[in-house]
Design a protein around this motif. Structure first.
Motif, PDB file in Angstrom:
ATOM      1  N   LEU B 416      -5.516 -12.752   4.743  1.00  0.00           N
ATOM      2  CA  LEU B 416      -5.933 -12.085   3.602  1.00  0.00           C
ATOM      3  C   LEU B 416      -7.246 -11.288   4.263  1.00  0.00           C
ATOM      4  O   LEU B 416      -7.264  -9.955   3.863  1.00  0.00           O
ATOM      5  CB  LEU B 416      -6.622 -12.902   2.541  1.00  0.00           C
ATOM      6  N   SER B 417      -8.164 -11.496   5.160  1.00  0.00           N
ATOM      7  CA  SER B 417      -9.109 -10.662   5.732  1.00  0.00           C
ATOM      8  C   SER B 417      -8.518  -9.579   6.675  1.00  0.00           C
ATOM      9  O   SER B 417      -9.204  -8.422   6.666  1.00  0.00           O
ATOM     10  CB  SER B 417     -10.273 -11.606   6.287  1.00  0.00           C
ATOM     11  N   MET B 418      -7.446 -10.116   7.213  1.00  0.00           N
ATOM     12  CA  MET B 418      -6.729  -9.106   8.173  1.00  0.00           C
ATOM     13  C   MET B 418      -6.216  -7.746   7.055  1.00  0.00           C
ATOM     14  O   MET B 418      -6.409  -6.548   7.364  1.00  0.00           O
ATOM     15  CB  MET B 418      -5.555  -9.723   8.895  1.00  0.00           C
ATOM     16  N   TYR B 419      -5.712  -8.444   6.053  1.00  0.00           N
ATOM     17  CA  TYR B 419      -5.115  -7.386   5.364  1.00  0.00           C
ATOM     18  C   TYR B 419      -6.229  -6.225   4.659  1.00  0.00           C
ATOM     19  O   TYR B 419      -5.873  -5.245   4.431  1.00  0.00           O
ATOM     20  CB  TYR B 419      -4.307  -7.879   3.859  1.00  0.00           C
ATOM     21  N   LEU B 420      -7.520  -6.970   4.459  1.00  0.00           N
ATOM     22  CA  LEU B 420      -8.260  -6.013   3.835  1.00  0.00           C
ATOM     23  C   LEU B 420      -8.890  -5.051   4.986  1.00  0.00           C
ATOM     24  O   LEU B 420      -9.422  -3.852   4.386  1.00  0.00           O
ATOM     25  CB  LEU B 420      -9.664  -6.839   3.651  1.00  0.00           C
ATOM     26  N   SER B 421      -8.609  -5.130   6.181  1.00  0.00           N
ATOM     27  CA  SER B 421      -8.744  -3.868   7.166  1.00  0.00           C
ATOM     28  C   SER B 421      -8.081  -2.547   6.623  1.00  0.00           C
ATOM     29  O   SER B 421      -8.596  -1.646   7.486  1.00  0.00           O
ATOM     30  CB  SER B 421      -9.117  -4.423   8.486  1.00  0.00           C
ATOM     31  N   ASP B 422      -7.121  -2.766   5.897  1.00  0.00           N
ATOM     32  CA  ASP B 422      -6.297  -1.574   5.453  1.00  0.00           C
ATOM     33  C   ASP B 422      -6.610  -0.930   4.171  1.00  0.00           C
ATOM     34  O   ASP B 422      -5.954  -0.069   3.773  1.00  0.00           O
ATOM     35  CB  ASP B 422      -4.885  -1.864   5.470  1.00  0.00           C
ATOM     36  N   VAL B 423      -7.732  -1.529   3.700  1.00  0.00           N
ATOM     37  CA  VAL B 423      -8.004  -0.827   2.510  1.00  0.00           C
ATOM     38  C   VAL B 423      -8.150   0.448   2.143  1.00  0.00           C
ATOM     39  O   VAL B 423      -7.815   1.206   1.096  1.00  0.00           O
ATOM     40  CB  VAL B 423      -9.248  -1.487   1.778  1.00  0.00           C
ATOM     41  N   CYS B 424      -8.650   1.226   3.012  1.00  0.00           N
ATOM     42  CA  CYS B 424      -8.784   2.825   2.968  1.00  0.00           C
ATOM     43  C   CYS B 424      -7.403   3.545   3.214  1.00  0.00           C
ATOM     44  O   CYS B 424      -7.459   4.704   2.764  1.00  0.00           O
ATOM     45  CB  CYS B 424     -10.092   3.051   3.924  1.00  0.00           C
ATOM     46  N   THR B 425      -6.777   2.880   4.163  1.00  0.00           N
ATOM     47  CA  THR B 425      -5.504   3.734   4.538  1.00  0.00           C
ATOM     48  C   THR B 425      -4.414   3.573   3.689  1.00  0.00           C
ATOM     49  O   THR B 425      -3.546   4.299   3.414  1.00  0.00           O
ATOM     50  CB  THR B 425      -5.078   3.215   5.860  1.00  0.00           C
ATOM     51  N   ILE B 426      -4.127   2.492   2.909  1.00  0.00           N
ATOM     52  CA  ILE B 426      -3.087   2.066   2.301  1.00  0.00           C
ATOM     53  C   ILE B 426      -2.709   3.156   1.125  1.00  0.00           C
ATOM     54  O   ILE B 426      -1.752   3.543   0.608  1.00  0.00           O
ATOM     55  CB  ILE B 426      -3.291   0.716   1.641  1.00  0.00           C
ATOM     56  N   PRO B 427      -3.778   3.573   0.338  1.00  0.00           N
ATOM     57  CA  PRO B 427      -3.569   4.437  -0.911  1.00  0.00           C
ATOM     58  C   PRO B 427      -2.486   5.858  -0.395  1.00  0.00           C
ATOM     59  O   PRO B 427      -1.746   6.112  -1.166  1.00  0.00           O
ATOM     60  CB  PRO B 427      -5.006   4.838  -1.408  1.00  0.00           C
ATOM     61  N   SER B 428      -2.880   6.502   0.779  1.00  0.00           N
ATOM     62  CA  SER B 428      -1.733   7.638   1.032  1.00  0.00           C
ATOM     63  C   SER B 428      -0.728   7.158   1.375  1.00  0.00           C
ATOM     64  O   SER B 428       0.240   7.878   1.116  1.00  0.00           O
ATOM     65  CB  SER B 428      -2.583   8.095   2.395  1.00  0.00           C
ATOM     66  N   ASN B 429      -0.432   5.972   1.795  1.00  0.00           N
ATOM     67  CA  ASN B 429       1.006   5.220   1.981  1.00  0.00           C
ATOM     68  C   ASN B 429       1.700   5.185   0.622  1.00  0.00           C
ATOM     69  O   ASN B 429       2.931   5.801   0.349  1.00  0.00           O
ATOM     70  CB  ASN B 429       1.218   4.248   2.891  1.00  0.00           C
ATOM     71  N   LEU B 430       1.172   4.886  -0.425  1.00  0.00           N
ATOM     72  CA  LEU B 430       1.467   4.624  -1.612  1.00  0.00           C
ATOM     73  C   LEU B 430       1.932   6.031  -2.326  1.00  0.00           C
ATOM     74  O   LEU B 430       2.859   5.869  -2.993  1.00  0.00           O
ATOM     75  CB  LEU B 430       0.571   3.657  -2.608  1.00  0.00           C
ATOM     76  N   ALA B 431       1.103   6.779  -1.925  1.00  0.00           N
ATOM     77  CA  ALA B 431       1.214   7.961  -2.688  1.00  0.00           C
ATOM     78  C   ALA B 431       2.337   9.083  -1.821  1.00  0.00           C
ATOM     79  O   ALA B 431       2.576  10.216  -2.395  1.00  0.00           O
ATOM     80  CB  ALA B 431      -0.005   8.861  -2.679  1.00  0.00           C
TER      81      ALA B 431
END
Lengths: 96, 487
Positions: B416-431
């Motif tokens: 989970l802590s590894m996953y949190l390192s993508d918090v800023c980049t993920i939204p653009s993929n979803l969109a």
């Protein structure tokens, strides 16, 4: 709310042959991840339609034309086992 | 010679001050000196690369020019299939697989006479943020070899940062180009979904995956994207409109542009040095004439949760094809099911198994609506938040990653802590929107910090314009200190 996961069932669906120790290891990790992911359930999505795809895609048809496919020999060379131009696998049913 | 930019090498190749052969020899020499420490590559194609370089030189000599990539050393992430060169996606299950065809992105490089240096290391099937999930050993950050390079396109980021390639190809599903670019001090961009063909990209999450370039400068990123983008009938999701103009206004500056700072992408979990570098860069944009607006996108906080249901769900379906029948490794079994379950359990690494299980669960009867279905609705809300923001601003900015490069091994036991390192980049993929990371400084430990610019779909031109302005204003010219030793 702790999330109850029938991990052996999930592993069977995914065709992953895992040991009991591995199953309990993944079960514990999935519980933590799903607990975080369950936050999606706190969001009010009444009247919101799901998005399967970011761009509004429609079917992309191509012309029904004959064109070369991959070379069968080259493709079969990459298979663990092949015979007479087919992929070869163990039997689907156990023989008596 | 190993530290040419693409635009510099392009000019030098044409005025005769360097040859393609000299460029590839320098790249391979740098790789030879650094591989033991950095492990950027899974395969180096010495012979094929030298042949391609000689062919490019022959084209120049004959007065033929296939475009800006002719003679340029490019490192390709190992999840893009390359005819005749082993392609594993860093997975044991594909060990020994030699594809009989090229991915479209690779074919485009070859048509334009680029020189493929080799295949780069990555997190297995692109699942990870540190390149530690490779079945063939982790890679190391060229700025500090006790740190991760980021991931999953870590090898391509290292190759560009260390001078073993001038352009790197990566793939970005939740940040896998931008986050390693940030952690390695290079430029990395994820194009609008559909601009670059995914044919021959080994699929992770098909509605999110997109190929893009890693480069040393923003202008090089524009040039590389121009070479990669274009409709491909072999990818049903390929964008069918005319290719947008990415370059117009690149030197136009930011005066008069409205730039939104995403309120939710800061605060808890963000390094102080990252926040300071981010704020300083925003101030520079403001001084350069941009109007800075604080923007709230409430769905950002849930987008990570939605992503970690959607991406595993798609991966669980995509990775069903690895079953020991058509390619890769096989474990024997008395029945086909025994063969498949043994092959898959043995061939996949832990992170891949974790995500297949997660996705299978989220899609399974009784849980579909609560998890996967709900995540797809949250995805709609993320898209709406972006659409509403882009009615008010031309581009959005945030840090690329909440922290700089972390220590090897520090997050491997806590997914989970590894996953949190993508918090800023993920939204653009979803969109499905474009986004780019530009290096803007280093933290107190001398580790690079990335600044992310996001834009609406097909808004690459404004994204590049802001990114290019940031690059000029910040003047980040530092190179990994170890380059002196490796040179």
């Amino acid at each position: 709310m702790p999330i109850d996961i029938d991990i052996a069932h999930v592993a069977r669906l995914a065709r992953l042959g895992l040991s009991d120790a591995e199953l309990s290891h993944y079960q514990a990790q999935l519980a933590v991840i799903l607990d975080h992911a369950a936050r999606v359930q706190e969001i009010d999505t009444e009247d919101v339609k799901p998005t399967a795809h970011p761009l509004s895609m429609v079917n992309a048809f191509r012309r029904d034309e004959v064109r070369p496919s991959l070379d069968r020999t080259e493709v079969l060379e990459q298979a663990p086992e092949h015979e007479d131009g087919y992929f070869r696998v163990p039997p689907h049913l156990e023989t008596q | 010679m190993s530290e040419y930019t693409l635009s510099g090498a392009r000019t030098a190749l044409r005025d005769g001050s360097v040859s393609a052969r000299e460029l590839i020899d320098a790249a391979l020499d740098r790789a030879a000196k650094t591989e033991a420490e950095l492990h950027a590559f899974l395969t180096l194609d010495h012979d094929g690369a030298r042949l391609a370089a000689d062919a490019a030189d022959a084209e120049f000599a004959a007065g033929r020019d296939a475009g800006p990539l002719q003679g340029i050393p490019v490192a390709v992430k190992d999840n893009m299939v390359t005819r005749g060169i082993e392609t594993t996606a860093a997975s044991q299950i594909l060990a020994g697989y030699v594809p009989p065809y090229d991915a479209t992105a690779v074919a485009r490089l070859k048509e334009q006479n680029a020189v493929i240096v080799g295949k780069t290391n990555m997190d297995e099937f692109a699942m990870g943020s540190s390149t530690e999930n490779s079945a063939f050993g982790s890679s190391r950050n060229p700025w500090h070899t006790d740190r991760v390079p980021g991931g999953s396109s870590g090898g391509s980021a290292i190759a560009v940062a260390a001078g073993s390639a001038i352009v790197g190809l990566g793939s970005d599903t939740g940040g896998s180009i931008r986050q390693p670019a940030a952690l390695c001090g290079v430029v990395g961009m994820k194009p609008t979904y559909g601009l670059v063909s995914r044919y021959g990209l080994i699929a992770f999450a098909s509605s999110l995956d997109q190929i893009g370039p890693l480069t040393r400068t923003v202008e090089d990123s524009v040039t590389a994207l121009e070479a990669l983008a274009g409709h491909d009938p072999l990818d049903a999701t390929s964008y069918r409109g005319d290719r947008p103009d990415f370059r117009t206004g690149l030197d136009g500056g930011v005066a008069g542009l409205r730039i939104g700072v995403v309120r939710e992408l800061s605060g808890e979990g963000f390094d102080a040095d990252v926040e300071t570098a981010f704020r300083r860069t925003v101030d520079l944009l403001s001084e350069a004439g941009a109007e800075i607006v604080e923007v709230s996108l409430p769905s950002m906080e849930t987008s990570l949760s939605a992503y970690y249901l959607i991406a595993p769900a798609e991966c669980s379906a995509n990775l069903a094809r690895f079953d020991g029948v058509r390619y890769g490794s096989r474990h024997d079994g008395a029945t086909v099911e025994e063969m498949m379950t043994a092959t898959r359990a043995d061939g996949f690494g832990q992170e891949v198994i974790r995500r297949i299980l997660l996705g299978t669960y989220a899609l399974s009867a009784g849980y579909y609506d609560a998890f996967y279905g709900q995540a797809q609705k949250v995805r709609t809300l993320v898209i709406r938040d972006f659409e509403s923001a882009y009615r008010r601003v031309d581009a959005l900015v945030s840090p690329t990653a909440p922290t700089t490069a972390f220590e090897i091994g520090s997050k491997t036991q806590d997914p989970l802590s590894m996953y949190l390192s993508d918090v800023c980049t993920i939204p653009s993929n979803l969109a499905g929107d474009p986004a780019i990371s530009v290096p803007v400084g280093c933290d107190g430990d001398g580790l690079p910090i990335g600044f992310q610019i996001m834009a609406p779909a097909l808004g690459e031109a404004v994204m590049f314009r802001v990114a290019h302005t940031v690059e000029q204003l910040v003047g980040f010219e530092q190179r990994p200190p170890m380059l002196e030793v490796w040179a």
